[in-house]
Design a protein around this motif. Structure first.
Motif, PDB file in Angstrom:
ATOM      1  N   ASN A 145       0.709   5.323   0.014  1.00 51.76           N
ATOM      2  CA  ASN A 145      -0.216   6.412   0.303  1.00 51.76           C
ATOM      3  C   ASN A 145       0.476   7.748   0.078  1.00 51.76           C
ATOM      4  O   ASN A 145       1.495   8.057   0.693  1.00 51.76           O
ATOM      5  CB  ASN A 145      -0.689   6.301   1.759  1.00 51.76           C
ATOM      6  CG  ASN A 145      -1.814   7.256   2.077  1.00 51.76           C
ATOM      7  OD1 ASN A 145      -1.901   8.326   1.482  1.00 51.76           O
ATOM      8  ND2 ASN A 145      -2.657   6.887   3.035  1.00 51.76           N
ATOM      9  N   SER A 146      -0.056   8.549  -0.834  1.00 55.24           N
ATOM     10  CA  SER A 146       0.484   9.889  -1.083  1.00 55.24           C
ATOM     11  C   SER A 146      -0.537  10.932  -0.625  1.00 55.24           C
ATOM     12  O   SER A 146      -1.035  11.735  -1.407  1.00 55.24           O
ATOM     13  CB  SER A 146       0.803  10.066  -2.568  1.00 55.24           C
ATOM     14  OG  SER A 146      -0.345   9.820  -3.352  1.00 55.24           O
ATOM     15  N   SER A 147      -0.868  10.890   0.650  1.00 54.31           N
ATOM     16  CA  SER A 147      -1.963  11.724   1.161  1.00 54.31           C
ATOM     17  C   SER A 147      -1.594  13.186   1.284  1.00 54.31           C
ATOM     18  O   SER A 147      -2.461  14.037   1.414  1.00 54.31           O
ATOM     19  CB  SER A 147      -2.415  11.191   2.523  1.00 54.31           C
ATOM     20  OG  SER A 147      -1.330  11.189   3.428  1.00 54.31           O
TER      21      SER A 147
ATOM     22  N   ASN B 296      -6.064   1.670  -7.225  1.00 52.76           N
ATOM     23  CA  ASN B 296      -5.966   2.784  -6.267  1.00 52.76           C
ATOM     24  C   ASN B 296      -7.292   2.974  -5.550  1.00 52.76           C
ATOM     25  O   ASN B 296      -8.287   2.306  -5.841  1.00 52.76           O
ATOM     26  CB  ASN B 296      -5.473   4.072  -6.934  1.00 52.76           C
ATOM     27  CG  ASN B 296      -6.438   4.594  -7.983  1.00 52.76           C
ATOM     28  OD1 ASN B 296      -7.639   4.368  -7.896  1.00 52.76           O
ATOM     29  ND2 ASN B 296      -5.903   5.310  -8.962  1.00 52.76           N
ATOM     30  N   SER B 297      -7.285   3.901  -4.616  1.00 54.45           N
ATOM     31  CA  SER B 297      -8.434   4.046  -3.716  1.00 54.45           C
ATOM     32  C   SER B 297      -9.611   4.777  -4.343  1.00 54.45           C
ATOM     33  O   SER B 297     -10.742   4.650  -3.872  1.00 54.45           O
ATOM     34  CB  SER B 297      -7.996   4.782  -2.442  1.00 54.45           C
ATOM     35  OG  SER B 297      -7.516   6.083  -2.773  1.00 54.45           O
TER      36      SER B 297
ATOM     37  N   ASN C 295      -2.342   0.624  -4.539  1.00 57.35           N
ATOM     38  CA  ASN C 295      -2.084  -0.715  -4.026  1.00 57.35           C
ATOM     39  C   ASN C 295      -1.473  -1.589  -5.120  1.00 57.35           C
ATOM     40  O   ASN C 295      -2.007  -1.675  -6.232  1.00 57.35           O
ATOM     41  CB  ASN C 295      -3.383  -1.357  -3.537  1.00 57.35           C
ATOM     42  CG  ASN C 295      -4.095  -0.504  -2.509  1.00 57.35           C
ATOM     43  OD1 ASN C 295      -3.478  -0.022  -1.566  1.00 57.35           O
ATOM     44  ND2 ASN C 295      -5.390  -0.306  -2.694  1.00 57.35           N
TER      45      ASN C 295
ATOM     46  N   SER D 241       0.848  -1.189   0.000  1.00 55.60           N
ATOM     47  CA  SER D 241       0.000   0.000   0.000  1.00 55.60           C
ATOM     48  C   SER D 241       0.884   1.240   0.000  1.00 55.60           C
ATOM     49  O   SER D 241       1.744   1.407   0.868  1.00 55.60           O
ATOM     50  CB  SER D 241      -0.908   0.009   1.233  1.00 55.60           C
ATOM     51  OG  SER D 241      -1.699   1.181   1.257  1.00 55.60           O
TER      52      SER D 241
ATOM     53  N   THR E 234      -4.461   6.469  -2.502  1.00 54.48           N
ATOM     54  CA  THR E 234      -3.664   5.326  -2.061  1.00 54.48           C
ATOM     55  C   THR E 234      -3.569   4.310  -3.197  1.00 54.48           C
ATOM     56  O   THR E 234      -4.589   3.858  -3.721  1.00 54.48           O
ATOM     57  CB  THR E 234      -4.287   4.660  -0.831  1.00 54.48           C
ATOM     58  OG1 THR E 234      -4.328   5.607   0.235  1.00 54.48           O
ATOM     59  CG2 THR E 234      -3.467   3.451  -0.398  1.00 54.48           C
TER      60      THR E 234
END
Length: 387
Positions: free
Chosen positions: A89-91, A123-124, A188, A87, A186
């Motif tokens: 994550n580029s938040s 992706n999310s 995956n 996972s 995010t």
């Protein structure tokens, strides 16, 4: 057991020429082998079946901390059986190119031909459809890119095969995602079994009995043949059988790998995990094939195939007159260097070879000449043993 046969194109009459029984050191390792099919040996790098990440570690998270990476092994739904789940994550931060993935140390054997794996990228949100996945190996000095995918997200498993036949040694394997465009998304990456593959055919001529050729099926009619490199006078075979042995098989010979003549047939299983020596009347052939008439329940395992070439042919080869490319050695250090003690042997062998090449059969004159040469060579061998 010796038996009559009709050899390739030059039959040698039954009981006319009986070559000496070979010692173990007399057998010759063939140049290569060809098979009807070849099962693949697998060295699994990451199966994830035990619920661990198989020693993979996170590789090169973005230095500005815009990206966080986590590894886990999932075993439900889409990820069943167990798969590695990465996972990313580029938040925070702005849209940019970031790099993150996994790596581990692997050993690539010289006989390994293929690195195989399957992956999926999602992706999310589904709003960012751009993806890039790179697979590379690094030996500490040079980096080789094996695979570079750049395109749409991969929502279902994509299986890939990568050529590693030119690589051997210890490498760091890296599998990483290179493009992460949108903050708040995010990504995956899922990895399925990662394997190193090697065909089993070469194992029958590697002079080792620890690995085996086996066909892909247990059907009758599977076969494997070895190549002596050039036509030679051949009268025997030495086979190392693995745990799975055939119920029945036939040994065949050929000069062109197309037209085959049987020289030996066995209708009972050989001893498993052991050598079997098979003798037959001398024939002029280049290829020797083991044809599996009945494999039994499981694919047969063959570890080594070696052949016995006559003394005449080996002496001729040693001195540039034979069709074989290799000098003959008996034992570790003794080579046939003293053919000059029989000054006419070379010319007699050359003359006999020319006659055989022109003729379609072996006549009585040929047999008499070959018998005389064999007798002279036996005397030479005695002299060498006394020297």
């Amino acid at each position: 057991m010796r038996m009559p046969f009709k050899a390739g194109v030059w039959p040698i009459p039954k009981a006319r020429v009986k070559l000496p029984e070979p010692a173990t050191s007399d057998y010759i390792i063939p140049n290569n082998a060809t098979a009807s099919s070849s099962a693949i040996e697998e060295t699994i790098i990451g199966s994830f079946d035990d619920g661990t990440t198989e020693d993979f570690t996170i590789y090169e998270v973005d230095p500005d901390n815009y990206v966080t990476v986590s590894l886990s092994v999932l075993d439900s739904g889409y990820y069943s059986p167990k798969k590695l789940y990465i996972s990313i994550n580029s938040s925070t931060g702005s849209s940019n190119y970031y790099k993150a993935g996994v790596q581990k140390s692997i050993n690539i054997d010289p006989k390994d031909t293929t690195l195989e794996m399957a992956f999926a990228i999602t992706n999310s949100t589904g709003t960012d459809t751009s993806a890039r996945l790179i697979v590379e190996v690094d030996d500490g000095s040079n980096t080789t890119v094996l695979y570079d995918y750049h395109g749409q997200l991969v929502p279902t498993w994509k299986k890939i095969s990568m050529d590693v036949s030119s690589l051997a040694g210890t490498f760091t394997l890296r599998i990483y995602f290179y493009h992460i465009y949108a903050p708040g998304v995010t990504t995956n990456i899922s990895l399925d079994e990662i394997k190193l593959l090697r065909p089993t055919t070469p194992y029958v001529y590697d002079n080792e009995t620890t690995a085996f050729w086996k066909p892909t099926t247990s059907n009758s009619g599977e076969w494997i043949y070895v190549d002596a490199g050039a036509p030679k006078i051949i009268s025997g075979l030495r086979v190392y059988w693995g745990s799975n042995v055939p119920n029945a098989f036939t040994v065949e010979v050929s000069t062109d790998a197309t037209n085959w003549t049987p020289v030996y047939k066995q209708k009972s299983p050989p001893q498993p995990n052991s050598w079997q020596e098979i003798g037959f009347y001398a024939t002029y052939a280049r290829y020797i094939r083991i044809y599996l008439d009945d494999q039994g329940a499981n694919p047969v395992e063959i570890g080594e195939v070696q052949y016995y070439s006559s003394l005449v042919e080996r002496v001729a080869s040693e001195h540039g007159h034979g069709s074989g490319p290799e000098p003959w050695m008996r034992g570790a250090n003794v080579r046939l260097r003293y053919v000059s003690k029989f000054a006419n042997i070379q010319s007699r062998i050359s003359s006999l070879q020319r006659d055989l090449q022109k003729s379609r059969t072996v006549n009585v004159k040929h047999v008499q000449e070959l018998t005389g040469i064999v007798q002279d060579l036996k005397e030479l061998v005695k002299l060498l043993h006394m020297s």
